[in-house]
Write a protein that holds these residues in place. Sequence first.
Motif, PDB file in Angstrom:
ATOM      1  N   TRP A  33       9.393 -13.965 -14.973  1.00 18.43           N
ATOM      2  CA  TRP A  33       9.550 -12.571 -15.404  1.00 18.43           C
ATOM      3  C   TRP A  33       9.969 -12.506 -16.864  1.00 18.43           C
ATOM      4  N   ALA A  34      10.941 -13.330 -17.259  1.00 17.83           N
ATOM      5  CA  ALA A  34      11.409 -13.316 -18.648  1.00 17.83           C
ATOM      6  C   ALA A  34      10.317 -13.792 -19.598  1.00 17.83           C
ATOM      7  N   ALA A  43      10.712 -14.650  -0.979  1.00 18.49           N
ATOM      8  CA  ALA A  43      12.066 -15.168  -0.793  1.00 18.49           C
ATOM      9  C   ALA A  43      12.909 -14.239   0.066  1.00 18.49           C
ATOM     10  N   GLU A  44      12.690 -12.920  -0.051  1.00 19.34           N
ATOM     11  CA  GLU A  44      13.524 -11.977   0.690  1.00 19.34           C
ATOM     12  C   GLU A  44      13.220 -11.968   2.183  1.00 19.34           C
ATOM     13  N   LEU A  57      16.349 -21.139  -4.837  1.00 20.19           N
ATOM     14  CA  LEU A  57      15.972 -21.805  -6.084  1.00 20.19           C
ATOM     15  C   LEU A  57      14.656 -21.266  -6.626  1.00 20.19           C
ATOM     16  N   SER A  58      13.746 -20.874  -5.726  1.00 24.81           N
ATOM     17  CA  SER A  58      12.474 -20.315  -6.189  1.00 24.81           C
ATOM     18  C   SER A  58      12.691 -19.008  -6.949  1.00 24.81           C
ATOM     19  N   LEU A  59      13.761 -18.285  -6.613  1.00 25.07           N
ATOM     20  CA  LEU A  59      14.065 -17.044  -7.321  1.00 25.07           C
ATOM     21  C   LEU A  59      14.446 -17.315  -8.774  1.00 25.07           C
ATOM     22  N   LEU A  60      15.062 -18.460  -9.036  1.00 32.45           N
ATOM     23  CA  LEU A  60      15.368 -18.818 -10.419  1.00 32.45           C
ATOM     24  C   LEU A  60      14.081 -19.037 -11.198  1.00 32.45           C
ATOM     25  N   LEU A  95       6.090 -11.443  -6.681  1.00 36.21           N
ATOM     26  CA  LEU A  95       5.629 -12.069  -5.440  1.00 36.21           C
ATOM     27  C   LEU A  95       6.637 -13.105  -4.940  1.00 36.21           C
ATOM     28  N   THR A  96       7.223 -13.858  -5.877  1.00 35.68           N
ATOM     29  CA  THR A  96       8.255 -14.830  -5.496  1.00 35.68           C
ATOM     30  C   THR A  96       9.419 -14.140  -4.812  1.00 35.68           C
TER      31      THR A  96
END
Length: 277
Positions: free
Chosen positions: A132-133, A52-53, A123-126, A47-48
Amino acid sequence: MCATRFLIAGTLMLAYCGLRGRKIFYTPRQLWHMAVVGILLLMGGNLTLSYAEQIVPSGLSALLIAVTPLWFLVLDTWLLGDHHISRRGLAGLALGIVGMIVLLWPKLTATGTMGRRELWFSLSLLGGSFSWALGSILSKVWQSTDLDPFSATAWQVIFAGIGNLIFALLNGDGARVVWTPRGIGAVLYLVVGGSWIGYTSYIWLLRHAPSSKVSTYAYVNPVVAVFLGWLVLHEQLDRYILMGSAIVVVSVILVTSAKVTAKTVAEEIPAVETAGD
């Protein structure tokens, strides 16, 4: 969109398992574990990325998410405490940070509103890759022999769909829904290609291969995404993208090829002073 694709995919997967006579009923504790893993992976991670995209180019998004193997190493080593990170692994982690700075440098130095907004979404993708990890590591920790892999995955997808739906309703996304043939086709593609094939394969691999090896999918994703973003969406490729992508890919290769040694029993048990000392 995320809620729709996950609820359709998960419900049909679970129905298939029921019709085939596979196990679909689990204890509340097992269902809780499935909910946590599904939400971390498909809400915290997916969802993030979807949000973001809307702002961040797809190529840059994929490059930022390429740090996921770095999170794998950190979580597998420091959270679970089972391994040591070699010097090559530490060098890869440091190089990954450098790569992120290069990728985000135009956003860090931007003065316009769009630049700052793109920085925050980047930064939200980080954070999304960390989610995810973490979900992937917990999936390995909580796996057991009495779980049917396919139906357990279906429950993960359903719980993620419910979580996404709750978020969408609270965020007022329902008022912005527009159904078009192209949009419906995209959702159906994500149901089949993303959830049934991609996600199910990923969960299966987590059960049968080391997490450091599973995370090597990050070698391919950025290259494909950058190329398709340039070819299909006409996204710009500047020197920061090219340099940053090279650095990130090298850092991921260093990390995933680094030797990870298990801690010894002597290291895990604190030394006890003897009377003579």
